[in-house]
Every structure is written in structure tokens, then in C-alpha cells.
Design a protein around this motif. Structure first.
Motif, short mmCIF file in Angstrom:
data_model
loop_
_atom_site.label_atom_id
_atom_site.label_comp_id
_atom_site.label_asym_id
_atom_site.label_seq_id
_atom_site.Cartn_x
_atom_site.Cartn_y
_atom_site.Cartn_z
N ARG A 1 -14.38 -23.87 -23.62
CA ARG A 1 -13.47 -23.34 -24.63
C ARG A 1 -14.34 -22.76 -25.73
N VAL A 2 -14.11 -21.50 -26.06
CA VAL A 2 -14.98 -20.80 -26.99
C VAL A 2 -14.20 -20.15 -28.13
N SER A 3 -14.89 -19.99 -29.25
CA SER A 3 -14.38 -19.15 -30.34
C SER A 3 -14.72 -17.69 -30.05
N GLU A 4 -15.85 -17.51 -29.37
CA GLU A 4 -16.29 -16.17 -28.94
C GLU A 4 -17.38 -16.33 -27.90
N ALA A 5 -17.51 -15.33 -27.05
CA ALA A 5 -18.57 -15.31 -26.04
C ALA A 5 -18.88 -13.86 -25.69
N ALA A 6 -20.12 -13.64 -25.26
CA ALA A 6 -20.53 -12.28 -24.87
C ALA A 6 -21.62 -12.38 -23.82
N VAL A 7 -21.70 -11.36 -22.98
CA VAL A 7 -22.78 -11.26 -22.02
C VAL A 7 -23.45 -9.90 -22.23
N ARG A 8 -24.79 -9.94 -22.28
CA ARG A 8 -25.58 -8.74 -22.53
C ARG A 8 -26.53 -8.50 -21.36
N ILE A 9 -26.73 -7.24 -21.07
CA ILE A 9 -27.73 -6.82 -20.09
C ILE A 9 -28.59 -5.77 -20.77
N ASP A 10 -29.89 -6.03 -20.82
CA ASP A 10 -30.81 -5.13 -21.52
C ASP A 10 -30.35 -4.81 -22.94
N GLY A 11 -29.82 -5.83 -23.63
CA GLY A 11 -29.41 -5.68 -25.02
C GLY A 11 -28.02 -5.08 -25.21
N GLU A 12 -27.39 -4.62 -24.15
CA GLU A 12 -26.07 -3.99 -24.24
C GLU A 12 -24.99 -5.00 -23.87
N VAL A 13 -23.95 -5.11 -24.70
CA VAL A 13 -22.82 -5.99 -24.39
C VAL A 13 -22.02 -5.35 -23.26
N VAL A 14 -21.88 -6.09 -22.15
CA VAL A 14 -21.11 -5.58 -21.00
C VAL A 14 -19.79 -6.32 -20.84
N GLY A 15 -19.63 -7.45 -21.52
CA GLY A 15 -18.38 -8.20 -21.49
C GLY A 15 -18.35 -9.16 -22.65
N GLN A 16 -17.16 -9.38 -23.19
CA GLN A 16 -17.04 -10.29 -24.33
C GLN A 16 -15.60 -10.76 -24.46
N CYS A 17 -15.43 -11.85 -25.20
CA CYS A 17 -14.08 -12.31 -25.52
C CYS A 17 -14.12 -13.02 -26.86
N GLY A 18 -12.97 -13.08 -27.48
CA GLY A 18 -12.81 -13.88 -28.69
C GLY A 18 -12.38 -15.27 -28.27
N ALA A 19 -11.47 -15.86 -29.01
CA ALA A 19 -11.00 -17.21 -28.70
C ALA A 19 -10.43 -17.27 -27.29
N GLY A 20 -10.89 -18.24 -26.53
CA GLY A 20 -10.43 -18.39 -25.15
C GLY A 20 -11.41 -19.19 -24.33
N LEU A 21 -11.77 -18.64 -23.17
CA LEU A 21 -12.64 -19.36 -22.24
C LEU A 21 -13.80 -18.51 -21.76
N LEU A 22 -14.96 -19.14 -21.68
CA LEU A 22 -16.08 -18.60 -20.92
C LEU A 22 -16.03 -19.34 -19.60
N ILE A 23 -15.97 -18.60 -18.50
CA ILE A 23 -15.85 -19.21 -17.17
C ILE A 23 -17.04 -18.77 -16.33
N LEU A 24 -17.91 -19.73 -16.01
CA LEU A 24 -19.01 -19.49 -15.08
C LEU A 24 -18.49 -19.87 -13.72
N VAL A 25 -18.60 -18.98 -12.74
CA VAL A 25 -17.97 -19.22 -11.44
C VAL A 25 -18.95 -18.97 -10.29
N CYS A 26 -18.84 -19.80 -9.26
CA CYS A 26 -19.72 -19.72 -8.10
C CYS A 26 -18.90 -19.87 -6.82
N ALA A 27 -19.04 -18.94 -5.92
CA ALA A 27 -18.40 -19.05 -4.60
C ALA A 27 -19.34 -19.79 -3.66
N VAL A 28 -18.74 -20.61 -2.80
CA VAL A 28 -19.50 -21.35 -1.80
C VAL A 28 -18.96 -20.99 -0.42
N PRO A 29 -19.76 -21.22 0.63
CA PRO A 29 -19.29 -20.89 1.97
C PRO A 29 -17.94 -21.55 2.26
N GLY A 30 -17.07 -20.79 2.89
CA GLY A 30 -15.73 -21.28 3.22
C GLY A 30 -14.67 -20.86 2.23
#
Length: 148
Positions: free
Chosen positions: A7-36
Motif C-alpha cells: 500500500r503506497v502513497s506514491e510509487a514510480a518506476v524509472r528506466i535510464d532516469g525516465e519515469v515509465v510508470g507511476q501511481c499516487g495513492a494505491g498499490l505497488l504490485i510486484l508480480v511473478c508468473a510461475v510454470p503452470g
């Protein structure tokens, strides 16, 4: 499928210094797919997360969900959630889905979450990302669809 939600007040993801995704209040969700995993697993996980009551109500109790708050989500692919640390000091990642399949399922999960209503932004699959966040609470929850 595995997810680490914060649960976040804000979150952002940067690639080479550039913001490519962000959100304000809400959720940061790290997700991983597994076989099956398949799209149905991702849809079930998206619905669970969207309805998870981890936001405070007027009385200060965690009784509201992302869908109730109108919050946003930042979804970031994170194959390291499949880390196997049982042997030695170097984690193994063979428990993660193959890259092409993982990318497809990651995108399907983000689309399934967005279809439920919240604003959803993403990182970039396979990129070297810098993720920043302000954890609200802090509230951090691990979900594994094999046990959820």
C-alpha cells in the motif's frame, strides 16, 4: 502466480532516469508468473488484490479495498519472487516462468486488474528498473495463488 503488494502513497518506476510508470495513492504490485500459470490465474489474482480490504475506513480500520478508494496501481514484473534460496547463498530462479510466457502473463494480469476499474500503469518487462515508493502504513502483503 506470486505477488508482493504494498500500500503506497506514491510509487514510480524509472528506466535510464525516465519515469515509465507511476501511481499516487494505491498499490505497488510486484508480480511473478510461475510454470503452470495461465490467464485465469492472473484474473483470479487481480480480483483478489482489487478487493483486498487493506485501506483504512473512517474509523481507521483496514476495511476498504482498492476498488472502494478509487486508488491506482503500479504493476512491475519481478521474476525474483520465484527465488529458491534452499541451497547455497546464490538464489536460483528456475521456478519462474520462461520469459516469453512470463511477459504475456504479466501483461494479462495488468489488463485484468485495469478491467476491474483502477487506473493501472506498468514497468517494462525485462528492463533494469529503478522502483521508488512511499509505503503507506507500512502495509506489505505476499500472495501466492498456489496457497491463496
Amino acid at each position: 502466480m506470486r505477488a508482493l503488494i504494498q500500500r503506497v502513497s506514491e510509487a514510480a518506476v524509472r528506466i535510464d532516469g525516465e519515469v515509465v510508470g507511476q501511481c499516487g495513492a494505491g498499490l505497488l504490485i510486484l508480480v511473478c508468473a510461475v510454470p503452470g500459470d495461465d490467464e485465469a490465474v492472473g484474473e483470479k489474482l487481480a480480483a483478489k488484490i482489487a478487493k483486498l480490504r487493506i485501506f483504512e475506513d473512517e474509523a481507521g480500520k483496514m476495511n476498504r479495498a482498492l476498488l472502494d478508494t478509487g486508488g491506482a496501481a503500479l504493476v512491475v514484473s519481478q521474476f525474483t519472487l520465484a527465488a529458491d534460496t534452499r541451497r547455497g547463498n546464490r538464489p536460483g530462479f528456475s521456478g519462474a516462468a520462461a520469459p516469453d510466457e512470463a511477459n504475456r502473463l504479466y501483461r494479462a494480469f495488468a489488463a485484468a486488474l485495469a478491467a476491474l476499474g483502477p487506473s493501472v500503469e506498468t514497468g517494462r518487462f525485462g528492463a533494469d528498473m529503478k522502483v521508488s515508493l512511499v509505503n503507506d502504513g507500512p502495509v506489505t502483503i505476499w500472495i501466492d495463488t498456489e496457497t491463496a
